[in-house]
Design an enzyme around this catalytic site. Structure first.
Site, PDB file in Angstrom:
ATOM      1  N   ASP A 292       0.878  -1.163   0.000  1.00 40.03           N
ATOM      2  CA  ASP A 292       0.000   0.000   0.000  1.00 40.03           C
ATOM      3  C   ASP A 292       0.921   1.221   0.000  1.00 40.03           C
ATOM      4  O   ASP A 292       1.500   1.574   1.031  1.00 40.03           O
ATOM      5  CB  ASP A 292      -0.902  -0.042   1.239  1.00 40.03           C
ATOM      6  CG  ASP A 292      -1.776   1.201   1.347  1.00 40.03           C
ATOM      7  OD1 ASP A 292      -1.574   2.131   0.546  1.00 40.03           O
ATOM      8  OD2 ASP A 292      -2.640   1.228   2.240  1.00 40.03           O
TER       9      ASP A 292
ATOM     10  N   GLN B 196       0.764   6.426   0.926  1.00 42.52           N
ATOM     11  CA  GLN B 196       1.477   7.502   1.623  1.00 42.52           C
ATOM     12  C   GLN B 196       2.959   7.554   1.262  1.00 42.52           C
ATOM     13  O   GLN B 196       3.668   8.433   1.759  1.00 42.52           O
ATOM     14  CB  GLN B 196       1.331   7.334   3.150  1.00 42.52           C
ATOM     15  CG  GLN B 196      -0.089   7.422   3.659  1.00 42.52           C
ATOM     16  CD  GLN B 196      -0.724   8.804   3.488  1.00 42.52           C
ATOM     17  OE1 GLN B 196      -0.058   9.780   3.140  1.00 42.52           O
ATOM     18  NE2 GLN B 196      -2.019   8.887   3.712  1.00 42.52           N
TER      19      GLN B 196
HETATM   20  N1  C6P Z   1      -5.758   7.899   3.599  1.00 45.23           N
HETATM   21  C1  C6P Z   1      -5.909   9.750   5.142  1.00 45.23           C
HETATM   22  O1  C6P Z   1      -6.375  10.845   5.521  1.00 45.23           O
HETATM   23  P1  C6P Z   1      -7.870   6.422  -1.238  1.00 45.23           P
HETATM   24  O2  C6P Z   1      -8.930   6.942  -0.281  1.00 45.23           O
HETATM   25  O3  C6P Z   1      -8.327   5.221  -2.001  1.00 45.23           O
HETATM   26  O4  C6P Z   1      -7.280   7.490  -2.088  1.00 45.23           O
HETATM   27  O5  C6P Z   1      -6.632   5.951  -0.319  1.00 45.23           O
HETATM   28  C2  C6P Z   1      -6.849   5.008   0.682  1.00 45.23           C
HETATM   29  C3  C6P Z   1      -5.658   4.860   1.558  1.00 45.23           C
HETATM   30  C4  C6P Z   1      -4.991   3.648   1.551  1.00 45.23           C
HETATM   31  N2  C6P Z   1      -3.887   3.474   2.299  1.00 45.23           N
HETATM   32  C5  C6P Z   1      -3.381   4.441   3.069  1.00 45.23           C
HETATM   33  C6  C6P Z   1      -2.127   4.190   3.848  1.00 45.23           C
HETATM   34  C7  C6P Z   1      -4.025   5.683   3.124  1.00 45.23           C
HETATM   35  O6  C6P Z   1      -3.521   6.647   3.892  1.00 45.23           O
HETATM   36  C8  C6P Z   1      -5.197   5.895   2.358  1.00 45.23           C
HETATM   37  C9  C6P Z   1      -5.940   7.184   2.439  1.00 45.23           C
HETATM   38  C10 C6P Z   1      -6.328   9.213   3.804  1.00 45.23           C
HETATM   39  O7  C6P Z   1      -5.114   9.113   5.815  1.00 45.23           O
HETATM   40  C11 C6P Z   1      -7.828   9.266   3.630  1.00 45.23           C
HETATM   41  S1  C6P Z   1      -8.677   8.227   4.766  1.00 45.23           S
END
Ligand code: C6P
Length: 416
Positions: A207, A210
């Site tokens: 993942d 970030q």
């Molecule tokens: N975290 C945060 O404020 P999406 O929503 O599909 O673009 O990304 C999801 C996601 C997956 N893995 C990690 C480690 C993330 O941080 C995120 C998204 C944002 O922390 C929105 S909840």
């Protein structure tokens, strides 16, 4: 500026590219945008690219035989090539446009997971995962009877690698973990964990939601199997994300969504899937967001990913210093040298939402709550936290303003 050059970075020049950073709110407060882990802002170059597509180059892709559709298709495939180059993938066949990191992880869970996981097989995750890297696997476990294991973390938010090793067994078919925690900022030893998982015969999903926006990413050097990330966290538009998949694995996987574009042939009795990557891009794809992502990548490459990481290291160290000078603050996660530009904290006796609301009065945007990582907050023994997350356009002066605003909040609550 090229990635190889030493850093020559003028924050004022860079900030001038981001119109939204000039926002003044609540009368006279210049916006301090510290919610970059949720989503970043866009430079003028990305905004202009989006407008330009809509004004001159927009049509559906891979469908028309008219001039405009050919233009649009070429640009869409050029965007795929930009992503390939950015993550150093071997071939564009391995780059699937999705709507975001969440959609990319769900694609793997549904397609690879449903085909290859069975009752008793194990998936190894960590305690620091975002819900997007937990729930799709819980749903897969409900469907198949496979089992989830969670590698624990230390009290200061580092993965316990010995425990990870212990939980990695011949039953582990998949290891899925975040490269950087969206709460702790912890930078995981991604290459080391991938090598261990491969030695144990498991495949690995990273993942990178970030990490891709903040560090250089080389999927071949890492030897990653799947990598997921989102465009909106790296200066691009929302509505587009990437699944990188090793070609051999993607070839073995059935399509997840069915519809237009993902087929070679359809009869009333069945269908034959298209080749990669179209097999996984059913329906009209996120055309303009993909082109915006390519413009964002061009901008990031201009600054240089190593420079971005270096600027954020400085900001994180400054944030630790400033917050540590204030009594009654607990910073979550490890020391600045082990984390990215994400600093979460809890202020004694003041709810995270109250802190965020008061900071907003100072013009400072942070996130408060569980940040879509409820199991991690439970592990840390807190219901909610505040999170300041930085990007290369933030400044140390803004971090000083964060410190002043927290002191202001403490005065309001008489906690100083
Ligand atoms: N975290 C945060 O404020 P999406 O929503 O599909 O673009 O990304 C999801 C996601 C997956 N893995 C990690 C480690 C993330 O941080 C995120 C998204 C944002 O922390 C929105 S909840």
């Amino acid at each position: 500026m090229s990635a190889a050059e030493p850093i020559q970075f003028d924050p004022d020049v860079v900030r001038a590219d981001f119109p939204i950073l000039n926002t003044v709110l609540h009368g006279d407060k210049r916006l301090v945008y510290f919610d970059n882990a949720a989503t970043t802002q866009r430079p003028r170059q990305v905004i202009d690219a989006l407008v330009n597509v809509y004004e001159h180059q927009y049509a559906n892709v891979h469908r028309g035989i008219h001039w405009l559709s050919e233009q649009s298709t070429d640009l869409y495939e050029d965007a795929r090539e930009s992503v390939r180059r950015f993550i150093h993938a071997r071939d564009c066949l391995e780059i699937v446009f999705t709507t975001g990191a969440t959609a990319a992880i769900n694609l793997v869970a549904r397609s690879w997971g449903d085909r290859f996981m069975k009752a008793g097989d194990e998936i190894l995750l960590t305690e620091m995962e975002h819900h997007s890297n937990i729930v799709p696997w819980q749903q897969l476990a409900e469907r198949t009877g496979c089992l989830l294991r969670f590698a624990p973390i230390s009290d200061d938010g580092r993965l316990l690698v010995d425990e990870f090793d212990r939980l990695l067994t011949p039953r582990t078919r998949l290891v899925a973990f975040t490269a950087i925690s969206n709460v702790l900022g912890t930078i995981n030893p991604t290459a080391e964990l991938i090598a261990k998982a491969h030695d144990a015969g498991a495949i690995v999903l990273i993942d990178a939601a970030q990490s891709a926006p903040h560090q250089s990413l080389d999927v071949q050097q890492l030897d990653a199997d799947f990598v997921a990330f989102s465009g909106h966290k790296m200066l691009g538009p929302s509505g587009v994300g990437i699944l990188y998949g090793r070609e051999r694995l993607l070839e073995e996987m059935p399509p997840f969504l069915g519809g237009g574009s993902m087929i070679r042939r359809v009869t009333l009795n069945g269908f034959e899937p298209a080749d990669l990557p179209a097999k996984f891009e059913a329906g009209t794809p996120p055309i303009v967001p993909a082109l915006g992502l390519a413009a964002a990548i061009k901008y990031l490459e201009g600054i240089g990913m190593q420079n971005i990481a270096q600027i954020e290291r400085t900001l994180t160290a400054r944030a630790h210093t400033v917050l540590n000078e204030i009594d009654g603050i607990r910073i979550l996660g490890p020391s600045p040298s082990e984390k990215a530009g994400i600093v979460s904290f809890v202020v004694d006796g003041i709810h995270a939402h109250d802190i965020a609301q008061i900071l907003d009065q100072y013009g400072i945007a942070i996130r408060a709550g569980h940040h879509c990582a409820m199991p991690l907050h439970k592990r840390l023994g807190v219901a909610a936290s505040n999170r300041a997350s930085f990007y290369f356009y933030n400044t140390e002066e803004e971090i000083d303003r964060l410190g002043e605003a927290i002191r202001g909040a403490k005065r309001i609550f008489r906690r100083n």
